[in-house]
Design a protein around this motif. Structure first.
Motif, PDB file in Angstrom:
ATOM      1  N   GLU A   1     -50.294 -40.249  10.381  1.00  0.00           N
ATOM      2  CA  GLU A   1     -49.983 -39.512  11.605  1.00  0.00           C
ATOM      3  C   GLU A   1     -50.001 -40.403  12.841  1.00  0.00           C
ATOM      4  O   GLU A   1     -49.100 -40.345  13.680  1.00  0.00           O
ATOM      5  N   GLU A   2     -51.000 -41.238  12.975  1.00  0.00           N
ATOM      6  CA  GLU A   2     -51.125 -42.062  14.166  1.00  0.00           C
ATOM      7  C   GLU A   2     -49.996 -43.073  14.284  1.00  0.00           C
ATOM      8  O   GLU A   2     -49.575 -43.417  15.395  1.00  0.00           O
ATOM      9  N   GLU A   3     -49.482 -43.561  13.148  1.00  0.00           N
ATOM     10  CA  GLU A   3     -48.373 -44.516  13.197  1.00  0.00           C
ATOM     11  C   GLU A   3     -47.104 -43.860  13.723  1.00  0.00           C
ATOM     12  O   GLU A   3     -46.370 -44.449  14.528  1.00  0.00           O
ATOM     13  N   VAL A   4     -46.840 -42.633  13.268  1.00  0.00           N
ATOM     14  CA  VAL A   4     -45.649 -41.936  13.731  1.00  0.00           C
ATOM     15  C   VAL A   4     -45.805 -41.524  15.194  1.00  0.00           C
ATOM     16  O   VAL A   4     -44.852 -41.602  15.980  1.00  0.00           O
ATOM     17  N   LYS A   5     -46.992 -41.085  15.570  1.00  0.00           N
ATOM     18  CA  LYS A   5     -47.241 -40.752  16.976  1.00  0.00           C
ATOM     19  C   LYS A   5     -47.010 -41.972  17.866  1.00  0.00           C
ATOM     20  O   LYS A   5     -46.431 -41.871  18.946  1.00  0.00           O
ATOM     21  N   SER A   6     -47.463 -43.120  17.405  1.00  0.00           N
ATOM     22  CA  SER A   6     -47.268 -44.348  18.164  1.00  0.00           C
ATOM     23  C   SER A   6     -45.778 -44.658  18.319  1.00  0.00           C
ATOM     24  O   SER A   6     -45.323 -45.061  19.394  1.00  0.00           O
ATOM     25  N   TYR A   7     -45.019 -44.443  17.243  1.00  0.00           N
ATOM     26  CA  TYR A   7     -43.573 -44.656  17.320  1.00  0.00           C
ATOM     27  C   TYR A   7     -42.941 -43.716  18.342  1.00  0.00           C
ATOM     28  O   TYR A   7     -42.065 -44.118  19.118  1.00  0.00           O
ATOM     29  N   LEU A   8     -43.371 -42.469  18.379  1.00  0.00           N
ATOM     30  CA  LEU A   8     -42.797 -41.472  19.285  1.00  0.00           C
ATOM     31  C   LEU A   8     -43.133 -41.736  20.751  1.00  0.00           C
ATOM     32  O   LEU A   8     -42.558 -41.102  21.643  1.00  0.00           O
ATOM     33  N   GLU A   9     -44.044 -42.652  21.004  1.00  0.00           N
ATOM     34  CA  GLU A   9     -44.358 -43.014  22.381  1.00  0.00           C
ATOM     35  C   GLU A   9     -43.323 -43.964  22.979  1.00  0.00           C
ATOM     36  O   GLU A   9     -43.309 -44.192  24.184  1.00  0.00           O
ATOM     37  N   GLN A  10     -42.427 -44.506  22.143  1.00  0.00           N
ATOM     38  CA  GLN A  10     -41.410 -45.434  22.623  1.00  0.00           C
ATOM     39  C   GLN A  10     -40.351 -44.713  23.459  1.00  0.00           C
ATOM     40  O   GLN A  10     -40.159 -43.498  23.340  1.00  0.00           O
ATOM     41  N   GLU A  11     -39.627 -45.480  24.254  1.00  0.00           N
ATOM     42  CA  GLU A  11     -38.598 -44.895  25.110  1.00  0.00           C
ATOM     43  C   GLU A  11     -37.372 -44.460  24.320  1.00  0.00           C
ATOM     44  O   GLU A  11     -36.689 -43.520  24.699  1.00  0.00           O
ATOM     45  N   ASN A  12     -37.083 -45.141  23.213  1.00  0.00           N
ATOM     46  CA  ASN A  12     -35.945 -44.793  22.368  1.00  0.00           C
ATOM     47  C   ASN A  12     -36.442 -44.333  21.008  1.00  0.00           C
ATOM     48  O   ASN A  12     -37.099 -45.095  20.282  1.00  0.00           O
ATOM     49  N   VAL A  13     -36.123 -43.098  20.652  1.00  0.00           N
ATOM     50  CA  VAL A  13     -36.570 -42.499  19.394  1.00  0.00           C
ATOM     51  C   VAL A  13     -35.348 -42.182  18.536  1.00  0.00           C
ATOM     52  O   VAL A  13     -34.387 -41.578  19.021  1.00  0.00           O
ATOM     53  N   VAL A  14     -35.389 -42.593  17.272  1.00  0.00           N
ATOM     54  CA  VAL A  14     -34.282 -42.328  16.356  1.00  0.00           C
ATOM     55  C   VAL A  14     -34.773 -41.467  15.196  1.00  0.00           C
ATOM     56  O   VAL A  14     -35.802 -41.766  14.576  1.00  0.00           O
ATOM     57  N   ILE A  15     -34.039 -40.392  14.937  1.00  0.00           N
ATOM     58  CA  ILE A  15     -34.319 -39.511  13.788  1.00  0.00           C
ATOM     59  C   ILE A  15     -33.175 -39.676  12.800  1.00  0.00           C
ATOM     60  O   ILE A  15     -32.002 -39.581  13.165  1.00  0.00           O
ATOM     61  N   TYR A  16     -33.525 -39.939  11.544  1.00  0.00           N
ATOM     62  CA  TYR A  16     -32.528 -40.116  10.492  1.00  0.00           C
ATOM     63  C   TYR A  16     -32.543 -38.907   9.567  1.00  0.00           C
ATOM     64  O   TYR A  16     -33.606 -38.496   9.082  1.00  0.00           O
ATOM     65  N   VAL A  17     -31.371 -38.329   9.342  1.00  0.00           N
ATOM     66  CA  VAL A  17     -31.242 -37.169   8.463  1.00  0.00           C
ATOM     67  C   VAL A  17     -30.164 -37.474   7.428  1.00  0.00           C
ATOM     68  O   VAL A  17     -29.004 -37.698   7.781  1.00  0.00           O
ATOM     69  N   ASP A  18     -30.539 -37.488   6.166  1.00  0.00           N
ATOM     70  CA  ASP A  18     -29.584 -37.736   5.081  1.00  0.00           C
ATOM     71  C   ASP A  18     -29.435 -36.456   4.267  1.00  0.00           C
ATOM     72  O   ASP A  18     -30.395 -35.985   3.661  1.00  0.00           O
ATOM     73  N   LEU A  19     -28.216 -35.886   4.282  1.00  0.00           N
ATOM     74  CA  LEU A  19     -27.972 -34.652   3.548  1.00  0.00           C
ATOM     75  C   LEU A  19     -27.745 -34.907   2.065  1.00  0.00           C
ATOM     76  O   LEU A  19     -27.864 -33.981   1.248  1.00  0.00           O
ATOM     77  N   ASN A  20     -27.385 -36.146   1.713  1.00  0.00           N
ATOM     78  CA  ASN A  20     -27.146 -36.531   0.310  1.00  0.00           C
ATOM     79  C   ASN A  20     -26.139 -35.614  -0.381  1.00  0.00           C
ATOM     80  O   ASN A  20     -26.288 -35.273  -1.550  1.00  0.00           O
ATOM     81  N   GLN A  21     -25.096 -35.245   0.372  1.00  0.00           N
ATOM     82  CA  GLN A  21     -24.075 -34.354  -0.184  1.00  0.00           C
ATOM     83  C   GLN A  21     -22.663 -34.936  -0.090  1.00  0.00           C
ATOM     84  O   GLN A  21     -21.722 -34.351  -0.618  1.00  0.00           O
ATOM     85  N   GLY A  22     -22.509 -36.060   0.601  1.00  0.00           N
ATOM     86  CA  GLY A  22     -21.176 -36.632   0.780  1.00  0.00           C
ATOM     87  C   GLY A  22     -21.267 -38.004   1.402  1.00  0.00           C
ATOM     88  O   GLY A  22     -22.325 -38.649   1.376  1.00  0.00           O
TER      89      GLY A  22
END
Length: 409
Positions: free
Chosen positions: A364-385
């Motif tokens: 949890e603390e590692e992800v929270k630390s990442y979310l403190e950055q100015e640029n946040v990227v979320i990756y979503v893979d639908l694995n359908q195409g």
């Protein structure tokens, strides 16, 4: 200092803007719409330019947009743009149309050109008549040398923006250097449903108008239509591209061997402006990027990305540095795209948080630390195409409420 980077044949110039191409000048001034800040700006081409535009889908289109579209339809060319900030001239009835036409004619007279060659646009408070005495006085002075500074233009178009937004690129076509410059404003009332802001793009390319319009529409769907701040689509907003042909290249059409390079360069300008708008969302502290892959179609990928980036629960979680992956999954689930839950994968930065319908173990603390950055990227893979898309937005903060609770005061 100018920062330039090269991508194949395309050179990106970070601090260049609308006067980078040959044959353009710009400026701005304070005419009295706002208390102190610059509020009247212009772009002028040395010669009439081919023009393409995309406009807000809000049914309450402001008077300047109505007038500008009618003017462009006469010849598919313009030579100048006049823009005021601080007052939207929207929901102002017949008087609003008359005021927009008066602005257009007075500026055209100052330039010695036909009124239909002037595009007019406004941004600011809705429902108030323009202070035409101030604007007319400003138009009489605006072309004076003391106001002929591009920096003035970039500031004159701002409302709640906290910074200027600009970018430029250069490419080689037919052994000629083609330049494209862009400037934009946008901070609130931003949602991916063109248009969502004011964008001005200039180029010295010689290009067929119908192909310029096709390129702009294609690029818009991948850039300006993929950003959101607050889910509101304004009454006033549009993007205009002027192409005056002064670079001297052979006319660009879809059949030209360098057509793809031009569209890519235009896309870079629009993408960077779109990202700058998203990052400057009212009260925002972070730029949020959602990359969706593995979709059946590009439209599916766009729909999922827009759904996630538009979720207030996702946006507030990111502001609070809360790695609440459930909000991301939920937003993907109501996107309208037929998603197989057992195939979905979600990562926040490099941290995978959801896979095969179940949460993944993470620190949890590692992800929270990442979310403190100015640029946040979320990756979503639908694995359908094999299709993908990217959307941009920002976090939702207390300051957004403060700014918009007192917008008119």
């Amino acid at each position: 200092m100018t920062q330039a980077t090269s991508t194949n044949k395309i050179v990106v110039i970070e601090d260049a803007s609308i006067t980078l191409p040959e044959g353009y000048k710009a400026g701005g001034m304070h005419c009295g719409i706002k208390k102190k800040r610059l509020d009247l700006g212009y772009i002028v081409s040395d010669v009439p330019a081919a023009v393409a535009g995309v406009y807000t889908t809000n049914v309450f289109q402001a008077a300047p947009l109505i007038l500008t579209q009618e003017s462009i339809a006469k010849e598919n060319k313009i030579q100048a743009i006049l823009v005021n900030s601080g007052n939207a001239n929207a929901c102002t009835g017949e008087q609003g149309l008359l005021d927009a036409a008066e602005m257009q004619k007075r500026f055209a007279d100052e330039l010695g050109i036909q009124p239909h060659l002037v595009a007019v646009t406004s941004t600011g408070v809705i429902g108030e008549l323009l202070p035409m005495e101030c604007i007319n006085a400003g138009i009489e002075q605006i072309l004076q040398s003391e106001f002929e500074q591009e920096e003035n233009f970039k500031h004159s178009i701002l409302t709640t923006d906290t910074c200027i937004k600009q970018i430029g690129v250069q490419i080689k076509i037919d052994e000629h250097t083609i330049s494209i410059g862009g400037a934009a404003k946008g901070s609130g009332m931003i949602h991916p449903n063109m248009a969502t802001m004011l964008g001005f793009v200039t180029t010295d390319a010689n290009i067929a108008q119908e192909d310029l319009l096709a390129a702009l529409k294609d690029v818009t769907n991948q850039t300006f239509n993929m950003i959101t701040v607050d889910g509101d689509t304004s009454t006033n907003d549009m993007v205009l591209v002027m192409a005056n042909g002064l670079a001297g290249n052979e006319q660009l059409t879809k059949e030209h061997p360098d057509w793809g390079s031009f569209v890519t360069a235009l896309g870079i300008v629009c993408k960077e402006l779109a990202k700058k708008i998203a990052r400057d969302g009212e009260g925002a502290t972070k730029l949020v990027e959602v990359q969706v892959s593995g979709a059946f179609s590009t439209n599916d990928a766009k729909a999922v990305g827009k759904s996630i980036i538009s979720s207030n629960l996702v946006k507030t979680a990111i502001y609070g540095t809360d790695p609440n992956w459930g909000r991301i999954v939920t937003a993907a689930g109501y996107s309208g795209v037929p998603i197989e839950p057992q195939l979905l994968e979600v990562s926040i930065g490099q941290y995978k948080v959801f896979e095969k319908g179940l949460p993944c173990p993470f620190v949890e603390e590692e992800v929270k630390s990442y979310l403190e950055q100015e640029n946040v990227v979320i990756y979503v893979d639908l694995n359908q195409g094999e299709n993908s898309a990217t959307a941009w937005g920002c976090d939702l903060t207390y300051d957004y409420v403060k700014i918009n609770a007192s917008y008119r005061t």
